[in-house]
Enzyme design. Structure first.
Site, PDB file in Angstrom:
ATOM      1  N   GLU A  37     -82.753 -51.445  -9.197  1.00 30.48           N
ATOM      2  CA  GLU A  37     -81.477 -51.430  -8.488  1.00 30.48           C
ATOM      3  C   GLU A  37     -81.453 -52.508  -7.416  1.00 30.48           C
ATOM      4  O   GLU A  37     -80.459 -53.229  -7.258  1.00 30.48           O
ATOM      5  CB  GLU A  37     -81.223 -50.057  -7.866  1.00 30.48           C
ATOM      6  CG  GLU A  37     -79.853 -49.982  -7.179  1.00 30.48           C
ATOM      7  CD  GLU A  37     -79.644 -48.721  -6.370  1.00 30.48           C
ATOM      8  OE1 GLU A  37     -78.480 -48.313  -6.234  1.00 30.48           O
ATOM      9  OE2 GLU A  37     -80.625 -48.153  -5.851  1.00 30.48           O
TER      10      GLU A  37
ATOM     11  N   TYR B 288     -72.526 -53.608  -2.738  1.00 28.35           N
ATOM     12  CA  TYR B 288     -73.624 -54.292  -2.041  1.00 28.35           C
ATOM     13  C   TYR B 288     -73.847 -55.749  -2.443  1.00 28.35           C
ATOM     14  O   TYR B 288     -73.823 -56.645  -1.595  1.00 28.35           O
ATOM     15  CB  TYR B 288     -74.926 -53.526  -2.260  1.00 28.35           C
ATOM     16  CG  TYR B 288     -74.928 -52.133  -1.709  1.00 28.35           C
ATOM     17  CD1 TYR B 288     -75.161 -51.888  -0.361  1.00 28.35           C
ATOM     18  CD2 TYR B 288     -74.697 -51.034  -2.547  1.00 28.35           C
ATOM     19  CE1 TYR B 288     -75.174 -50.589   0.147  1.00 28.35           C
ATOM     20  CE2 TYR B 288     -74.705 -49.734  -2.047  1.00 28.35           C
ATOM     21  CZ  TYR B 288     -74.942 -49.521  -0.701  1.00 28.35           C
ATOM     22  OH  TYR B 288     -74.941 -48.246  -0.206  1.00 28.35           O
TER      23      TYR B 288
ATOM     24  N   HIS C 173     -78.413 -36.021   5.886  1.00 28.71           N
ATOM     25  CA  HIS C 173     -77.971 -34.706   5.427  1.00 28.71           C
ATOM     26  C   HIS C 173     -78.709 -34.238   4.178  1.00 28.71           C
ATOM     27  O   HIS C 173     -79.262 -35.039   3.423  1.00 28.71           O
ATOM     28  CB  HIS C 173     -76.456 -34.704   5.167  1.00 28.71           C
ATOM     29  CG  HIS C 173     -75.993 -35.857   4.344  1.00 28.71           C
ATOM     30  ND1 HIS C 173     -75.525 -37.035   4.907  1.00 28.71           N
ATOM     31  CD2 HIS C 173     -75.909 -36.038   3.000  1.00 28.71           C
ATOM     32  CE1 HIS C 173     -75.188 -37.874   3.952  1.00 28.71           C
ATOM     33  NE2 HIS C 173     -75.411 -37.299   2.780  1.00 28.71           N
ATOM     34  N   LEU C 174     -78.697 -32.922   4.018  1.00 30.97           N
ATOM     35  CA  LEU C 174     -79.202 -32.251   2.822  1.00 30.97           C
ATOM     36  C   LEU C 174     -78.028 -31.558   2.152  1.00 30.97           C
ATOM     37  O   LEU C 174     -77.255 -30.860   2.829  1.00 30.97           O
ATOM     38  CB  LEU C 174     -80.252 -31.200   3.194  1.00 30.97           C
ATOM     39  CG  LEU C 174     -81.423 -31.646   4.075  1.00 30.97           C
ATOM     40  CD1 LEU C 174     -82.281 -30.445   4.441  1.00 30.97           C
ATOM     41  CD2 LEU C 174     -82.248 -32.708   3.369  1.00 30.97           C
TER      42      LEU C 174
ATOM     43  N   TRP D  34     -75.668 -45.312 -11.083  1.00 30.34           N
ATOM     44  CA  TRP D  34     -74.319 -45.644 -10.605  1.00 30.34           C
ATOM     45  C   TRP D  34     -73.218 -45.174 -11.558  1.00 30.34           C
ATOM     46  O   TRP D  34     -72.034 -45.377 -11.282  1.00 30.34           O
ATOM     47  CB  TRP D  34     -74.194 -47.155 -10.391  1.00 30.34           C
ATOM     48  CG  TRP D  34     -74.731 -47.626  -9.077  1.00 30.34           C
ATOM     49  CD1 TRP D  34     -75.996 -48.078  -8.802  1.00 30.34           C
ATOM     50  CD2 TRP D  34     -74.021 -47.707  -7.831  1.00 30.34           C
ATOM     51  NE1 TRP D  34     -76.111 -48.427  -7.488  1.00 30.34           N
ATOM     52  CE2 TRP D  34     -74.912 -48.213  -6.867  1.00 30.34           C
ATOM     53  CE3 TRP D  34     -72.711 -47.404  -7.450  1.00 30.34           C
ATOM     54  CZ2 TRP D  34     -74.540 -48.420  -5.536  1.00 30.34           C
ATOM     55  CZ3 TRP D  34     -72.343 -47.614  -6.130  1.00 30.34           C
ATOM     56  CH2 TRP D  34     -73.249 -48.111  -5.183  1.00 30.34           C
TER      57      TRP D  34
ATOM     58  N   CYS E 256     -73.834 -47.359   2.064  1.00 32.37           N
ATOM     59  CA  CYS E 256     -74.633 -46.374   2.813  1.00 32.37           C
ATOM     60  C   CYS E 256     -75.709 -47.103   3.624  1.00 32.37           C
ATOM     61  O   CYS E 256     -75.737 -47.002   4.845  1.00 32.37           O
ATOM     62  CB  CYS E 256     -75.253 -45.366   1.861  1.00 32.37           C
ATOM     63  SG  CYS E 256     -74.043 -44.327   1.022  1.00 32.37           S
TER      64      CYS E 256
ATOM     65  N   ARG F 183     -75.914 -45.643   7.332  1.00 33.53           N
ATOM     66  CA  ARG F 183     -74.923 -44.819   8.040  1.00 33.53           C
ATOM     67  C   ARG F 183     -74.825 -43.415   7.458  1.00 33.53           C
ATOM     68  O   ARG F 183     -74.462 -42.464   8.140  1.00 33.53           O
ATOM     69  CB  ARG F 183     -73.542 -45.470   7.994  1.00 33.53           C
ATOM     70  CG  ARG F 183     -73.047 -45.716   6.574  1.00 33.53           C
ATOM     71  CD  ARG F 183     -71.622 -45.307   6.338  1.00 33.53           C
ATOM     72  NE  ARG F 183     -71.339 -45.384   4.908  1.00 33.53           N
ATOM     73  CZ  ARG F 183     -70.881 -44.369   4.191  1.00 33.53           C
ATOM     74  NH1 ARG F 183     -70.637 -43.200   4.744  1.00 33.53           N
ATOM     75  NH2 ARG F 183     -70.650 -44.513   2.909  1.00 33.53           N
ATOM     76  N   SER F 184     -75.167 -43.254   6.173  1.00 34.26           N
ATOM     77  CA  SER F 184     -75.084 -41.966   5.499  1.00 34.26           C
ATOM     78  C   SER F 184     -76.239 -41.866   4.529  1.00 34.26           C
ATOM     79  O   SER F 184     -76.467 -42.791   3.743  1.00 34.26           O
ATOM     80  CB  SER F 184     -73.750 -41.844   4.758  1.00 34.26           C
ATOM     81  OG  SER F 184     -73.698 -40.647   3.998  1.00 34.26           O
ATOM     82  N   CYS F 185     -76.984 -40.748   4.580  1.00 31.42           N
ATOM     83  CA  CYS F 185     -78.163 -40.657   3.729  1.00 31.42           C
ATOM     84  C   CYS F 185     -78.358 -39.252   3.183  1.00 31.42           C
ATOM     85  O   CYS F 185     -78.542 -38.289   3.944  1.00 31.42           O
ATOM     86  CB  CYS F 185     -79.408 -41.072   4.505  1.00 31.42           C
ATOM     87  SG  CYS F 185     -80.885 -41.079   3.468  1.00 31.42           S
ATOM     88  N   ASP F 186     -78.311 -39.148   1.854  1.00 33.14           N
ATOM     89  CA  ASP F 186     -78.739 -37.955   1.126  1.00 33.14           C
ATOM     90  C   ASP F 186     -80.267 -37.982   1.151  1.00 33.14           C
ATOM     91  O   ASP F 186     -80.899 -38.711   0.391  1.00 33.14           O
ATOM     92  CB  ASP F 186     -78.181 -38.028  -0.296  1.00 33.14           C
ATOM     93  CG  ASP F 186     -78.733 -36.958  -1.232  1.00 33.14           C
ATOM     94  OD1 ASP F 186     -79.620 -36.191  -0.815  1.00 33.14           O
ATOM     95  OD2 ASP F 186     -78.286 -36.908  -2.384  1.00 33.14           O
TER      96      ASP F 186
ATOM     97  N   ARG G  21     -67.366 -35.002   1.914  1.00 34.77           N
ATOM     98  CA  ARG G  21     -66.469 -35.704   0.995  1.00 34.77           C
ATOM     99  C   ARG G  21     -66.557 -35.176  -0.423  1.00 34.77           C
ATOM    100  O   ARG G  21     -65.553 -35.105  -1.144  1.00 34.77           O
ATOM    101  CB  ARG G  21     -66.824 -37.200   1.025  1.00 34.77           C
ATOM    102  CG  ARG G  21     -66.181 -38.058  -0.063  1.00 34.77           C
ATOM    103  CD  ARG G  21     -66.729 -39.479  -0.029  1.00 34.77           C
ATOM    104  NE  ARG G  21     -68.172 -39.521  -0.199  1.00 34.77           N
ATOM    105  CZ  ARG G  21     -68.788 -39.457  -1.379  1.00 34.77           C
ATOM    106  NH1 ARG G  21     -68.094 -39.345  -2.494  1.00 34.77           N
ATOM    107  NH2 ARG G  21     -70.108 -39.512  -1.444  1.00 34.77           N
TER     108      ARG G  21
ATOM    109  N   ALA H 180     -74.422 -35.585  -5.859  1.00 33.45           N
ATOM    110  CA  ALA H 180     -73.052 -35.224  -5.462  1.00 33.45           C
ATOM    111  C   ALA H 180     -72.197 -36.476  -5.482  1.00 33.45           C
ATOM    112  O   ALA H 180     -72.551 -37.482  -4.879  1.00 33.45           O
ATOM    113  CB  ALA H 180     -73.038 -34.591  -4.073  1.00 33.45           C
TER     114      ALA H 180
ATOM    115  N   ARG I 218     -82.742 -63.706  16.690  1.00 35.64           N
ATOM    116  CA  ARG I 218     -82.386 -62.288  16.699  1.00 35.64           C
ATOM    117  C   ARG I 218     -81.136 -62.027  15.857  1.00 35.64           C
ATOM    118  O   ARG I 218     -80.509 -60.980  15.973  1.00 35.64           O
ATOM    119  CB  ARG I 218     -82.156 -61.834  18.148  1.00 35.64           C
ATOM    120  CG  ARG I 218     -83.409 -61.884  19.005  1.00 35.64           C
ATOM    121  CD  ARG I 218     -83.186 -61.254  20.374  1.00 35.64           C
ATOM    122  NE  ARG I 218     -82.301 -62.050  21.203  1.00 35.64           N
ATOM    123  CZ  ARG I 218     -82.712 -62.965  22.096  1.00 35.64           C
ATOM    124  NH1 ARG I 218     -84.015 -63.184  22.246  1.00 35.64           N
ATOM    125  NH2 ARG I 218     -81.849 -63.629  22.834  1.00 35.64           N
TER     126      ARG I 218
END
Length: 306
Positions: free
Chosen positions: A64, A128, A249-250, A86, A180, A208-211, A26, A305, A160
């Site tokens: 944060e 969030y 990801h990196l 941010w 994220c 779900r998405s991690c730098d 993205r 990024a 649960r």
């Protein structure tokens, strides 16, 4: 001797360096990406997973998290706490909308000094904190997901369903950044308290998405802090933090910095102590967190990024 738990993180970055799928993302920067990862950290002896192979500015991470807990979505209160992580998103939006080539320092100064400007340009949308504490349903009712989880922990610890999350499909388009770290699920062990043991609270987070290089050290630290706060509020011992990732990801512009970090050996994790017990989850301050024994390797700078 047990292997240092930070190697879970280092091994994951090394795996992506060798086997990650090279792709345009993205942001346009490009990544080495993979699907599915898990790390487990035992916090029961007071340790907190603040990574040591580069300095993590843990107070910024915890600030944060405290900001999320307030339900606030404007960067002004963050900037007042000297947290700038941010700013990139509203700054990019302002530049695009106005054509003004304002730098970050000047933009943040205007946010801090001009409340009306902050209201117009500093808000991140329903990110969030809004979803955790003020989720609005189709009938207009507002749900405090975190307060509900804390109530269930006190009254029905074997449930649960002790989950809160931020993936509100109807409001994603209005968010500066899609969530994220999406799903937080709590789990209580030693519920029967046999042998005089106190209940032990653990937390699993799905992201779900991690730098991995820039974001994950912050995320893991602040999630451990959240677990400590909630455990204190419900009179339980702290158990395990389980972190799970989807697209991990990196960024391609971080690879040299990552290789530098991978050349370093982890040092012992520090310990965390909460210095007081606030009346509720809403009342914690950064001064309540005492971290001792944190002696990391030097910081490694890298650009986020956007």
């Amino acid at each position: 001797m047990a292997r240092h738990p930070e190697y879970q993180y280092l091994d994951l970055m090394e795996h992506l360096l060798e086997h990650g799928d090279r792709r345009i993302d993205r942001t346009g920067v490009g990544t080495l990406s993979g699907l599915g990862a898990m790390m487990r950290f035992d916090l029961s002896k007071g340790q907190i997973p603040i990574f040591t192979t580069k300095r993590v500015y843990w107070k910024l991470a915890v600030k944060e998290m405290l900001w999320f807990l307030t339900g606030d979505t404007n960067i002004r209160n963050l900037l007042q706490e000297n947290v700038r992580i941010w700013t990139d998103w509203p700054l990019a939006k302002y530049r695009k909308a106005t054509g003004e080539d304002i730098d970050q320092v000047a933009f943040e100064k205007r946010i801090l000094e001009d409340e009306a400007f902050a209201l117009q340009w500093g808000d991140l949308g329903p990110v969030y904190g809004k979803q955790w504490r003020q989720w609005r349903d189709a009938e207009g009712r507002v749900h405090d997901q975190l307060a509900s989880v804390i109530k269930d922990l006190k009254t029905n610890p074997s449930s649960r369903r002790m989950i809160f999350h931020a993936w509100n499909v109807g409001e994603l388009a209005d968010m500066a950044l899609h969530p994220c770290h999406m799903v937080y699920q709590f789990h209580v062990s030693n519920i029967s308290a046999e042998g005089g043991k106190r209940p032990r609270l653990s937390l699993m987070v799905f992201q779900r998405s991690c730098d991995l290089f820039l974001g994950n050290p912050f995320n893991v630290c602040q999630q451990a802090a959240l677990l400590a706060m909630v455990a204190q509020q419900v009179d339980m011992d702290v158990g395990e933090l389980v972190w799970s990732g989807g697209d991990v990801h990196l960024y391609l512009n971080h690879l040299d910095a990552i290789r530098e970090q991978l050349s370093r050996e982890p040092k012992p994790f520090p310990t965390l102590r909460l210095l007081r017990r606030p009346a509720s989850i809403d009342d914690y301050r950064i001064e309540d967190f005492e971290v001792t024994g944190y002696e990391p390797h030097a910081a490694i700078a890298a650009e986020v990024a956007v």
